[in-house]
Design a protein around this motif. Sequence first.
Motif, PDB file in Angstrom:
ATOM      1  N   UNK A 113       0.594  -0.980  -0.311  1.00  0.00           N
ATOM      2  CA  UNK A 113      -0.247  -0.157  -0.032  1.00  0.00           C
ATOM      3  C   UNK A 113       0.905   1.343   0.249  1.00  0.00           C
ATOM      4  N   UNK A 114       1.801   1.121   0.733  1.00  0.00           N
ATOM      5  CA  UNK A 114       2.757   2.332   1.279  1.00  0.00           C
ATOM      6  C   UNK A 114       3.424   2.954  -0.516  1.00  0.00           C
ATOM      7  N   UNK A 115       3.911   2.144  -2.275  1.00  0.00           N
ATOM      8  CA  UNK A 115       4.069   2.007  -2.497  1.00  0.00           C
ATOM      9  C   UNK A 115       3.216   3.651  -3.462  1.00  0.00           C
ATOM     10  N   UNK A 116       2.217   3.176  -3.374  1.00  0.00           N
ATOM     11  CA  UNK A 116       1.285   4.685  -4.357  1.00  0.00           C
ATOM     12  C   UNK A 116       1.530   5.858  -2.996  1.00  0.00           C
ATOM     13  N   UNK A 117       2.076   5.999  -1.992  1.00  0.00           N
ATOM     14  CA  UNK A 117       1.568   7.176  -1.159  1.00  0.00           C
ATOM     15  C   UNK A 117       3.098   7.700  -1.753  1.00  0.00           C
ATOM     16  N   UNK A 118       3.884   7.419  -1.582  1.00  0.00           N
ATOM     17  CA  UNK A 118       5.407   7.129  -1.782  1.00  0.00           C
ATOM     18  C   UNK A 118       5.958   7.686  -3.328  1.00  0.00           C
ATOM     19  N   UNK A 119       4.923   6.954  -4.135  1.00  0.00           N
ATOM     20  CA  UNK A 119       5.095   7.482  -6.226  1.00  0.00           C
ATOM     21  C   UNK A 119       4.592   8.598  -6.115  1.00  0.00           C
ATOM     22  N   UNK A 120       3.479   9.488  -4.895  1.00  0.00           N
ATOM     23  CA  UNK A 120       2.215  10.392  -4.678  1.00  0.00           C
ATOM     24  C   UNK A 120       3.931  11.481  -4.490  1.00  0.00           C
ATOM     25  N   UNK A 121       4.227  10.906  -3.487  1.00  0.00           N
ATOM     26  CA  UNK A 121       5.391  12.097  -2.621  1.00  0.00           C
ATOM     27  C   UNK A 121       6.227  12.240  -3.726  1.00  0.00           C
ATOM     28  N   UNK A 122       6.770  11.366  -4.020  1.00  0.00           N
ATOM     29  CA  UNK A 122       8.160  11.421  -4.922  1.00  0.00           C
ATOM     30  C   UNK A 122       7.841  12.166  -6.771  1.00  0.00           C
ATOM     31  N   UNK A 123       5.916  12.583  -6.934  1.00  0.00           N
ATOM     32  CA  UNK A 123       5.804  13.376  -8.112  1.00  0.00           C
ATOM     33  C   UNK A 123       5.484  14.682  -7.539  1.00  0.00           C
ATOM     34  N   UNK A 125       6.340  15.863  -3.941  1.00  0.00           N
ATOM     35  CA  UNK A 125       7.197  16.997  -2.841  1.00  0.00           C
ATOM     36  C   UNK A 125       7.155  17.073  -2.019  1.00  0.00           C
ATOM     37  N   UNK A 126       7.542  16.741  -1.483  1.00  0.00           N
ATOM     38  CA  UNK A 126       7.710  15.923   0.539  1.00  0.00           C
ATOM     39  C   UNK A 126       6.461  17.052   1.053  1.00  0.00           C
ATOM     40  N   UNK A 127       7.274  18.713   0.825  1.00  0.00           N
ATOM     41  CA  UNK A 127       6.513  19.397   1.814  1.00  0.00           C
ATOM     42  C   UNK A 127       5.069  19.477   1.183  1.00  0.00           C
ATOM     43  N   UNK A 128       4.745  19.235  -0.010  1.00  0.00           N
ATOM     44  CA  UNK A 128       3.262  19.637  -0.911  1.00  0.00           C
ATOM     45  C   UNK A 128       2.848  18.409   0.018  1.00  0.00           C
ATOM     46  N   UNK A 129       2.817  17.381   0.346  1.00  0.00           N
ATOM     47  CA  UNK A 129       2.611  16.867   0.796  1.00  0.00           C
ATOM     48  C   UNK A 129       2.141  16.725   2.006  1.00  0.00           C
ATOM     49  N   UNK A 130       3.618  16.991   2.868  1.00  0.00           N
ATOM     50  CA  UNK A 130       2.391  17.275   4.395  1.00  0.00           C
ATOM     51  C   UNK A 130       1.521  18.674   4.519  1.00  0.00           C
ATOM     52  N   UNK A 131       1.123  19.403   3.784  1.00  0.00           N
ATOM     53  CA  UNK A 131       0.786  20.354   3.202  1.00  0.00           C
ATOM     54  C   UNK A 131      -0.565  19.716   2.859  1.00  0.00           C
ATOM     55  N   UNK A 132      -0.788  18.644   2.577  1.00  0.00           N
ATOM     56  CA  UNK A 132      -2.085  18.133   1.855  1.00  0.00           C
ATOM     57  C   UNK A 132      -2.832  17.514   3.072  1.00  0.00           C
ATOM     58  N   UNK A 133      -2.156  16.333   3.658  1.00  0.00           N
ATOM     59  CA  UNK A 133      -2.315  15.315   4.880  1.00  0.00           C
ATOM     60  C   UNK A 133      -2.387  16.334   5.936  1.00  0.00           C
ATOM     61  N   UNK A 134      -1.494  17.302   6.130  1.00  0.00           N
ATOM     62  CA  UNK A 134      -2.135  17.610   7.686  1.00  0.00           C
ATOM     63  C   UNK A 134      -3.739  18.699   6.717  1.00  0.00           C
ATOM     64  N   UNK A 135      -3.742  18.814   6.142  1.00  0.00           N
ATOM     65  CA  UNK A 135      -4.792  20.163   5.387  1.00  0.00           C
ATOM     66  C   UNK A 135      -6.348  18.619   5.606  1.00  0.00           C
ATOM     67  N   UNK A 136      -5.543  17.435   5.136  1.00  0.00           N
ATOM     68  CA  UNK A 136      -6.552  16.177   4.747  1.00  0.00           C
ATOM     69  C   UNK A 136      -7.198  16.167   5.812  1.00  0.00           C
ATOM     70  N   UNK A 137      -6.926  15.379   7.210  1.00  0.00           N
ATOM     71  CA  UNK A 137      -7.079  15.199   8.799  1.00  0.00           C
ATOM     72  C   UNK A 137      -7.451  16.487   9.056  1.00  0.00           C
ATOM     73  N   UNK A 138      -7.744  17.733   8.647  1.00  0.00           N
ATOM     74  CA  UNK A 138      -8.420  18.875   9.620  1.00  0.00           C
ATOM     75  C   UNK A 138     -10.055  18.607   8.434  1.00  0.00           C
ATOM     76  N   UNK A 139      -9.894  18.715   7.956  1.00  0.00           N
ATOM     77  CA  UNK A 139     -10.877  18.223   6.755  1.00  0.00           C
ATOM     78  C   UNK A 139     -11.651  17.014   6.983  1.00  0.00           C
ATOM     79  N   UNK A 140     -11.586  15.593   7.311  1.00  0.00           N
ATOM     80  CA  UNK A 140     -11.704  14.819   7.636  1.00  0.00           C
ATOM     81  C   UNK A 140     -12.581  15.599   9.074  1.00  0.00           C
ATOM     82  N   UNK A 141     -11.456  15.599   9.963  1.00  0.00           N
ATOM     83  CA  UNK A 141     -11.606  16.154  11.788  1.00  0.00           C
ATOM     84  C   UNK A 141     -13.967  16.818  11.941  1.00  0.00           C
TER      85      UNK A 141
END
Length: 149
Positions: A113-123, A125-141
């Motif tokens: 499963x982790x291969x998919x998010x790792x590929x997205x991170x590679x495409x 970038x780490x900073x964009x994904x950190x921001x997206x992941x934090x925002x996604x958690x906030x939206x879900x909450x």
Amino acid sequence: MTKKEELSEALLDGWLSMSMSIWNERLVTAMTYNESMVCNQLYKQRCRQAEPLTATDLCARLQIRKPQMNVILNRLEKTGMIERVRSLTDKRNVHILLTEKGVPIYEKAHREILRLPEAVINRLGEEKIRTFAATMKEVAACFDEMMKE
């Protein structure tokens, strides 16, 4: 359409697009999506050495109805991934545990499963994904809070 309505549509569209991508693509070959989600919860509980979970706990955490959870648990038990153990302190409770056989199977599936998010991170970038992941958690909450109101 107002700007807020346009933004609401964009959020819903993005949410549904991502959900459909995940649901429509079999991320793991060893088990279904719901089975992997159950095993994920059991694995995390085991790693934390926390109190074992019951079917009711799993239903609440994963927002799955009891009849569907029973089907999932029966299949996982039949394949030897989990076992049900009656609580020693309260005989009414049945704990659901990942078996010694189930742990390496889950760990391998999780690495898949982790291969998919790792590929997205590679495409993207780490900073964009950190921001997206934090925002996604906030939206879900936010959604969770609003659904409880």
